[in-house]
Design a protein around this motif. Sequence first.
Motif, PDB file in Angstrom:
ATOM      1  N   THR A  40      -3.102  79.223 -97.227  1.00  0.00           N
ATOM      2  CA  THR A  40      -2.785  79.314 -95.816  1.00  0.00           C
ATOM      3  C   THR A  40      -3.542  78.701 -94.560  1.00  0.00           C
ATOM      4  N   ILE A  41      -3.273  78.067 -93.607  1.00  0.00           N
ATOM      5  CA  ILE A  41      -3.975  76.590 -92.968  1.00  0.00           C
ATOM      6  C   ILE A  41      -3.830  78.182 -91.856  1.00  0.00           C
ATOM      7  N   VAL A  42      -4.611  78.661 -90.800  1.00  0.00           N
ATOM      8  CA  VAL A  42      -4.859  78.699 -89.811  1.00  0.00           C
ATOM      9  C   VAL A  42      -4.606  78.938 -88.762  1.00  0.00           C
ATOM     10  N   GLY A  43      -3.686  78.403 -87.349  1.00  0.00           N
ATOM     11  CA  GLY A  43      -4.198  77.815 -85.789  1.00  0.00           C
ATOM     12  C   GLY A  43      -4.780  76.350 -86.122  1.00  0.00           C
ATOM     13  N   LEU A  44      -3.886  75.694 -86.473  1.00  0.00           N
ATOM     14  CA  LEU A  44      -3.439  73.911 -87.158  1.00  0.00           C
ATOM     15  C   LEU A  44      -3.501  73.474 -86.016  1.00  0.00           C
ATOM     16  N   TYR A  45      -4.778  72.538 -85.724  1.00  0.00           N
ATOM     17  CA  TYR A  45      -4.858  71.509 -84.725  1.00  0.00           C
ATOM     18  C   TYR A  45      -4.061  70.356 -84.551  1.00  0.00           C
ATOM     19  N   ASN A  46      -3.135  69.774 -83.007  1.00  0.00           N
ATOM     20  CA  ASN A  46      -2.416  68.590 -83.228  1.00  0.00           C
ATOM     21  C   ASN A  46      -2.757  67.959 -82.488  1.00  0.00           C
ATOM     22  N   GLY A  47      -3.815  67.203 -82.661  1.00  0.00           N
ATOM     23  CA  GLY A  47      -4.871  65.834 -82.064  1.00  0.00           C
ATOM     24  C   GLY A  47      -5.902  66.149 -81.619  1.00  0.00           C
ATOM     25  N   TYR A  48      -5.941  67.748 -80.549  1.00  0.00           N
ATOM     26  CA  TYR A  48      -6.940  67.705 -79.789  1.00  0.00           C
ATOM     27  C   TYR A  48      -7.179  69.562 -79.743  1.00  0.00           C
ATOM     28  N   TYR A  50      -9.322  71.732 -77.143  1.00  0.00           N
ATOM     29  CA  TYR A  50      -9.242  72.171 -75.742  1.00  0.00           C
ATOM     30  C   TYR A  50      -9.796  73.736 -75.930  1.00  0.00           C
ATOM     31  N   LEU A  51     -11.580  73.034 -75.109  1.00  0.00           N
ATOM     32  CA  LEU A  51     -12.803  74.409 -74.581  1.00  0.00           C
ATOM     33  C   LEU A  51     -12.449  74.336 -73.329  1.00  0.00           C
ATOM     34  N   HIS A  52     -12.714  75.329 -73.102  1.00  0.00           N
ATOM     35  CA  HIS A  52     -12.990  75.653 -71.358  1.00  0.00           C
ATOM     36  C   HIS A  52     -14.147  75.439 -70.819  1.00  0.00           C
ATOM     37  N   GLU A  53     -15.398  74.977 -71.207  1.00  0.00           N
ATOM     38  CA  GLU A  53     -16.847  74.782 -70.496  1.00  0.00           C
ATOM     39  C   GLU A  53     -17.149  73.944 -72.346  1.00  0.00           C
ATOM     40  N   PHE A  54     -18.599  73.114 -71.498  1.00  0.00           N
ATOM     41  CA  PHE A  54     -19.237  72.938 -72.435  1.00  0.00           C
ATOM     42  C   PHE A  54     -20.549  72.773 -72.246  1.00  0.00           C
ATOM     43  N   PRO A  55     -21.901  72.848 -72.973  1.00  0.00           N
ATOM     44  CA  PRO A  55     -21.821  73.292 -74.434  1.00  0.00           C
ATOM     45  C   PRO A  55     -21.057  75.101 -74.870  1.00  0.00           C
ATOM     46  N   GLU A 143     -14.400  53.606 -98.107  1.00  0.00           N
ATOM     47  CA  GLU A 143     -14.616  55.070 -96.867  1.00  0.00           C
ATOM     48  C   GLU A 143     -12.874  54.426 -96.238  1.00  0.00           C
ATOM     49  N   HIS A 144     -12.438  56.072 -96.325  1.00  0.00           N
ATOM     50  CA  HIS A 144     -11.281  55.898 -95.244  1.00  0.00           C
ATOM     51  C   HIS A 144     -11.616  57.317 -94.927  1.00  0.00           C
ATOM     52  N   VAL A 145     -10.494  56.645 -92.856  1.00  0.00           N
ATOM     53  CA  VAL A 145     -10.663  57.645 -92.167  1.00  0.00           C
ATOM     54  C   VAL A 145      -9.233  58.950 -92.193  1.00  0.00           C
ATOM     55  N   ALA A 146      -9.737  59.824 -92.958  1.00  0.00           N
ATOM     56  CA  ALA A 146      -8.175  60.945 -93.013  1.00  0.00           C
ATOM     57  C   ALA A 146      -7.795  60.908 -92.071  1.00  0.00           C
ATOM     58  N   GLY A 147      -8.918  61.623 -91.035  1.00  0.00           N
ATOM     59  CA  GLY A 147      -7.993  62.553 -89.767  1.00  0.00           C
ATOM     60  C   GLY A 147      -9.488  62.203 -88.595  1.00  0.00           C
ATOM     61  N   LYS A 148      -8.545  62.844 -87.463  1.00  0.00           N
ATOM     62  CA  LYS A 148      -9.545  62.717 -86.168  1.00  0.00           C
ATOM     63  C   LYS A 148      -9.200  63.617 -85.154  1.00  0.00           C
ATOM     64  N   LEU A 149      -9.697  64.557 -84.697  1.00  0.00           N
ATOM     65  CA  LEU A 149      -9.841  65.422 -83.794  1.00  0.00           C
ATOM     66  C   LEU A 149     -10.418  65.560 -82.336  1.00  0.00           C
ATOM     67  N   ARG A 150      -9.985  65.314 -81.556  1.00  0.00           N
ATOM     68  CA  ARG A 150     -10.603  64.806 -80.143  1.00  0.00           C
ATOM     69  C   ARG A 150     -10.977  66.334 -79.361  1.00  0.00           C
ATOM     70  N   ILE A 151     -12.047  67.028 -79.850  1.00  0.00           N
ATOM     71  CA  ILE A 151     -12.564  67.733 -78.514  1.00  0.00           C
ATOM     72  C   ILE A 151     -12.615  67.205 -77.282  1.00  0.00           C
ATOM     73  N   ALA A 152     -11.546  68.269 -76.370  1.00  0.00           N
ATOM     74  CA  ALA A 152     -11.780  67.618 -75.255  1.00  0.00           C
ATOM     75  C   ALA A 152     -12.509  68.995 -74.590  1.00  0.00           C
ATOM     76  N   ALA A 153     -11.827  68.841 -73.062  1.00  0.00           N
ATOM     77  CA  ALA A 153     -12.175  69.881 -71.784  1.00  0.00           C
ATOM     78  C   ALA A 153     -10.500  70.239 -71.761  1.00  0.00           C
ATOM     79  N   THR A 154     -10.652  71.312 -71.147  1.00  0.00           N
ATOM     80  CA  THR A 154      -9.170  72.154 -70.680  1.00  0.00           C
ATOM     81  C   THR A 154      -8.209  70.909 -70.267  1.00  0.00           C
ATOM     82  N   PRO A 155      -7.843  70.053 -69.994  1.00  0.00           N
ATOM     83  CA  PRO A 155      -6.834  69.802 -68.680  1.00  0.00           C
ATOM     84  C   PRO A 155      -6.469  70.129 -67.814  1.00  0.00           C
ATOM     85  N   THR A 156      -7.070  70.127 -65.963  1.00  0.00           N
ATOM     86  CA  THR A 156      -6.476  71.519 -65.588  1.00  0.00           C
ATOM     87  C   THR A 156      -5.062  70.759 -64.326  1.00  0.00           C
ATOM     88  N   ALA A 157      -4.404  71.494 -63.897  1.00  0.00           N
ATOM     89  CA  ALA A 157      -2.911  71.607 -63.624  1.00  0.00           C
ATOM     90  C   ALA A 157      -4.100  70.962 -62.175  1.00  0.00           C
TER      91      ALA A 157
END
Length: 158
Positions: A40-48, A50-55, A143-157
């Motif tokens: 069972t895969i829990v909490g699947l990310y869809n490309g991004y 998002y984090l509220h702050e860094f680090p 080598e083959h890239v199987a997938g990528k996930l961007r970790i980014a700041a939460t977009p602001t409205a």
Amino acid sequence: MTTPRAKASAKTPSKPAAQSRCFVAQFCDDIRYELGNKITIVGLYNGYLYLHEFPALIPRFAVNAYVDLPIEEQITTVGFRIEKGDETVFQTSIEPGAPEIAEVENGHDQFTRRSVGVQISLPPLTVMAPCMLRSIITIDGVEHVAGKLRIAATPTAK
């Protein structure tokens, strides 16, 4: 007599093995093992992610990575690696002769494809700034890239 279309396709060379492979990486919060050889895969990310702050510290993180290939394709080594920017955060391999990559007898089942993969649960992941996670699968030294996930700041409205 064959049709012109049949003649053209008869002259078309078959695809090289690498083109008929499908590499997949699913980035998620957790992977749970179930009875009956299921996951069972829990909490699947869809490309991004998002984090509220860094680090930031990501306490739970997992990757389901695999390659789907023709059942008759012979391979000797398969490696799996997760990178965060230039840093390798996980690496493993399946050694030659292991049952996962050994020659598969098709028998009477008429399967045409098989999958070789791993489910990876990473230790807590520290992210200092926006970055990219990459899942890389190495087959017989290529080598083959199987997938990528961007970790980014939460977009602001706006």
